[in-house]
Every structure is written in structure tokens, then in C-alpha cells.
Design a protein around this motif. Structure first.
Motif, short mmCIF file in Angstrom:
data_model
loop_
_atom_site.label_atom_id
_atom_site.label_comp_id
_atom_site.label_asym_id
_atom_site.label_seq_id
_atom_site.Cartn_x
_atom_site.Cartn_y
_atom_site.Cartn_z
N HIS A 165 0.62 4.12 -2.57
CA HIS A 165 0.30 5.39 -2.30
C HIS A 165 1.22 6.36 -3.05
O HIS A 165 0.70 7.73 -3.29
CB HIS A 165 0.77 5.64 -0.60
CG HIS A 165 0.34 7.04 -0.08
ND1 HIS A 165 -0.92 7.48 0.28
CD2 HIS A 165 1.27 7.92 -0.16
CE1 HIS A 165 -0.84 8.59 1.08
NE2 HIS A 165 0.29 9.22 0.51
N TYR A 187 -10.14 5.32 2.30
CA TYR A 187 -9.01 5.10 1.69
C TYR A 187 -8.26 4.14 2.54
O TYR A 187 -7.55 3.23 2.01
CB TYR A 187 -8.09 6.31 1.58
CG TYR A 187 -6.74 6.20 0.91
CD1 TYR A 187 -6.76 5.61 -0.17
CD2 TYR A 187 -5.62 6.71 1.60
CE1 TYR A 187 -5.52 5.40 -0.87
CE2 TYR A 187 -4.39 6.50 1.13
CZ TYR A 187 -4.05 5.98 -0.27
OH TYR A 187 -2.83 5.91 -0.76
N HIS A 188 -8.37 4.02 3.96
CA HIS A 188 -7.61 3.35 4.83
C HIS A 188 -8.30 1.74 4.48
O HIS A 188 -7.38 0.76 4.48
CB HIS A 188 -7.93 3.68 6.21
CG HIS A 188 -7.11 2.54 7.09
ND1 HIS A 188 -5.88 2.60 7.25
CD2 HIS A 188 -7.66 1.84 8.06
CE1 HIS A 188 -5.50 1.57 8.27
NE2 HIS A 188 -6.52 1.16 8.69
N PRO A 217 0.88 -1.35 0.05
CA PRO A 217 0.01 -0.14 0.15
C PRO A 217 0.74 1.28 -0.02
O PRO A 217 0.32 2.14 -0.40
CB PRO A 217 -0.99 -0.13 1.37
CG PRO A 217 -0.97 -1.66 1.57
CD PRO A 217 0.43 -1.93 1.10
N GLN A 232 -6.65 0.59 1.40
CA GLN A 232 -5.39 -0.15 1.34
C GLN A 232 -5.21 -1.44 1.95
O GLN A 232 -4.28 -2.25 1.99
CB GLN A 232 -4.54 1.01 2.17
CG GLN A 232 -4.49 2.07 1.44
CD GLN A 232 -3.52 3.25 2.34
OE1 GLN A 232 -3.97 3.54 3.25
NE2 GLN A 232 -2.41 3.74 1.82
N ARG A 282 -6.04 -3.94 -5.50
CA ARG A 282 -5.75 -2.57 -5.60
C ARG A 282 -4.88 -2.37 -6.84
O ARG A 282 -4.87 -1.17 -7.38
CB ARG A 282 -4.53 -2.48 -4.18
CG ARG A 282 -5.39 -2.25 -2.87
CD ARG A 282 -4.59 -1.95 -1.89
NE ARG A 282 -3.34 -2.31 -1.87
CZ ARG A 282 -2.78 -3.45 -1.28
NH1 ARG A 282 -3.89 -4.24 -0.51
NH2 ARG A 282 -1.63 -3.77 -1.30
#
Length: 267
Positions: free
Chosen positions: A54, A152-153, A50, A156, A163
Motif C-alpha cells: 500500500h 482493491y481489498h 499488503p 490485497q 501482488r
């Protein structure tokens, strides 16, 4: 018989050349910035962490902002059309490989047609409301924490393959732009031939352009020392001087002659 000379020869480091490039106009500067962002994006997009993704998203958002200006697309299309005309001018020359010429023209036409699509560049990704809300949070320092955007958390924490698939779908609409940038900069770089050069006493190299128009200057320097060029140019003259980072990472201007290679590029 001592093997020491052979060991020294095998361990002797061969210096490499480091390339620095300088755009002479703002349009080429914008394309080089986009190329830089895309290269970093591709480096991080393949990661499954993640944290890698990001960074990839932050780069994608930078690309969105950079390509919003209309002149980016129109400038690329103009350069591609110009190159197609240049290639066609060789069609009736002797010893020209017509198959290779046709393939090159067809490739340029393909890139141009894809970039000429309707709407803003990356429109499909821009229509994703959640992605655009995430983009706004990226502009705030620490704004992507779970206290600000818990969705968003949660994303992830989803499966790696989900993803990766999502990011590739968001990047895909921007690939015609990457292809266009790559084609234009490749043509530009290949238009120049490297020559040997050297700064003079005092550490400055100066080249009068004599009315010639260039879009990019390329400089190659040995990596044996942490030296780098400082390049400035206008339509009349190009200046190059070199500086060095010392052990304390302070910049020291090099005033003794420095040999390097350079090329002037224009299409």
C-alpha cells in the motif's frame, strides 16, 4: 592487571558523519525529490505484506505526479548530453583508459536512449484503468477502504507472488526515469570535493561564490548530537547555520562555532 581500559576502548563509540544536501536551483530540487521517492519505493516494494505494498503504491503515484512536468525529462537528457561531451574531451589526453571511457559514454547513451522513449514517462502503467482509478482513491483520506473500492481489498487478499509481480510490472516503466535521475545526481555529487569548514561566533558560516555557479551544496556534520544545518543560497553567497533538537524536541539555534565538512557541486 585491569582490563577496564581495554573494555572502555572497545565500547567507545566512534562518531559518524551525517550528510545533508541542499539544491541551489529548482531543477535539482525536483530530481532530489524523485530520488527520495524512488528510494522509499524500493524499500517497500520488496515487502510481501499488503501494508508494505500500500505504501509502495502511494509512492508510485507520487512519482507519477512529480514526473509529469516535461522539463524533468528534458533537463535530465541535457545533463547527460553535457556529461558525454565532457567525457569525450578527455579522449586524446595521455594516460586515459579508453576502455573505461568508452564504457562510461556507452552507459550514458543507454540511459539517455531509454529515457527518450515516446509518450509520457510510465505510459504503460498509466494505461491501466484500474490502477488509475486506485490512484484517484489514494488522494482521498481513507479512500482506499473496502467500502470505497472493494476491488482493491480483494487484490490485497490475493496471493503474495501475484501482488509482487503486479507492482513490479507497474514500476518497470518508470525505471528509465530512475536511471536518469541517478546518473545526473551521481555526476553532480562527484564533481565536488569536501573541505573543512566552521561557523563563526554567532553560529553563521558565509561563503561568497565570486561569480561561480553551483547546483548543490553538501554538508557533513557529526552525529554525536542531534544537530542539523539550515542552508540557504543564491548565485552570490551560501549561508550555513546549525540548530539542535533538545530533549523536548524543541529547536535551539547553535551560536558557538561548529566544525563540519562541505562541498560545492556543479556539472
Amino acid at each position: 592487571m585491569s582490563l577496564l581500559p581495554d573494555v572502555i576502548a572497545k565500547n567507545k563509540r566512534v562518531s559518524q558523519l551525517v550528510l545533508y544536501e541542499y539544491p541551489i536551483n529548482e531543477r535539482i530540487r525536483s530530481l532530489m525529490r524523485l530520488e527520495y521517492l524512488f528510494k522509499r519505493l524500493f524499500a517497500f516494494i520488496s515487502g510481501t505484506s499488503p501494508m508494505h505494498q500500500h505504501v509502495a503504491l502511494s509512492l508510485l503515484f507520487e512519482i507519477m505526479d512529480t514526473c509529469d512536468r516535461a522539463e524533468v525529462r528534458s533537463g535530465i537528457l541535457q545533463d547527460i548530453d553535457k556529461q558525454k561531451v565532457n567525457l569525450e574531451s578527455y579522449r586524446h589526453h595521455p594516460n586515459i583508459d579508453l576502455n573505461a571511457l568508452d564504457a562510461a559514454v556507452a552507459d550514458l547513451s543507454r540511459v539517455s536512449a531509454a529515457l527518450m522513449g515516446k509518450g509520457r514517462i510510465g505510459q504503460a502503467a498509466r494505461e491501466n484503468e484500474w490502477l488509475m482509478s486506485l490512484k484517484n482513491r489514494f488522494a482521498v483520506p481513507g479512500g482506499t477502504s473496502q467500502i470505497d473500492i472493494p476491488s482493491y481489498h480483494a487484490w490485497q487478499l490475493s496471493a503474495d507472488e501475484n501482488r509482487q509481480r503486479a507492482i513490479k510490472e507497474w514500476v518497470e516503466p518508470f525505471m528509465p526515469l530512475f536511471d536518469g535521475v541517478s546518473v545526473v545526481l551521481k555526476m553532480l555529487r562527484e564533481s565536488g570535493s569536501p573541505i573543512d569548514a566552521s561557523t563563526q561566533e554567532g553560529g553563521v558560516f558565509q561563503e561568497m561564490l565570486g561569480g561561480k555557479i553551483y547546483q548543490m551544496v553538501r554538508v557533513w556534520v557529526s552525529d554525536e548530537r542531534l544537530i542539523y544545518p539550515e542552508i540557504s543560497a543564491n548565485k552570490y553567497v551560501v549561508w550555513v547555520r546549525f540548530s539542535e533538537l533538545d530533549a523536548q524536541y524543541k529547536t535551539q539555534l547553535i551560536t558557538t562555532p561548529t566544525v563540519f565538512k562541505m562541498s560545492f557541486c556543479n556539472v
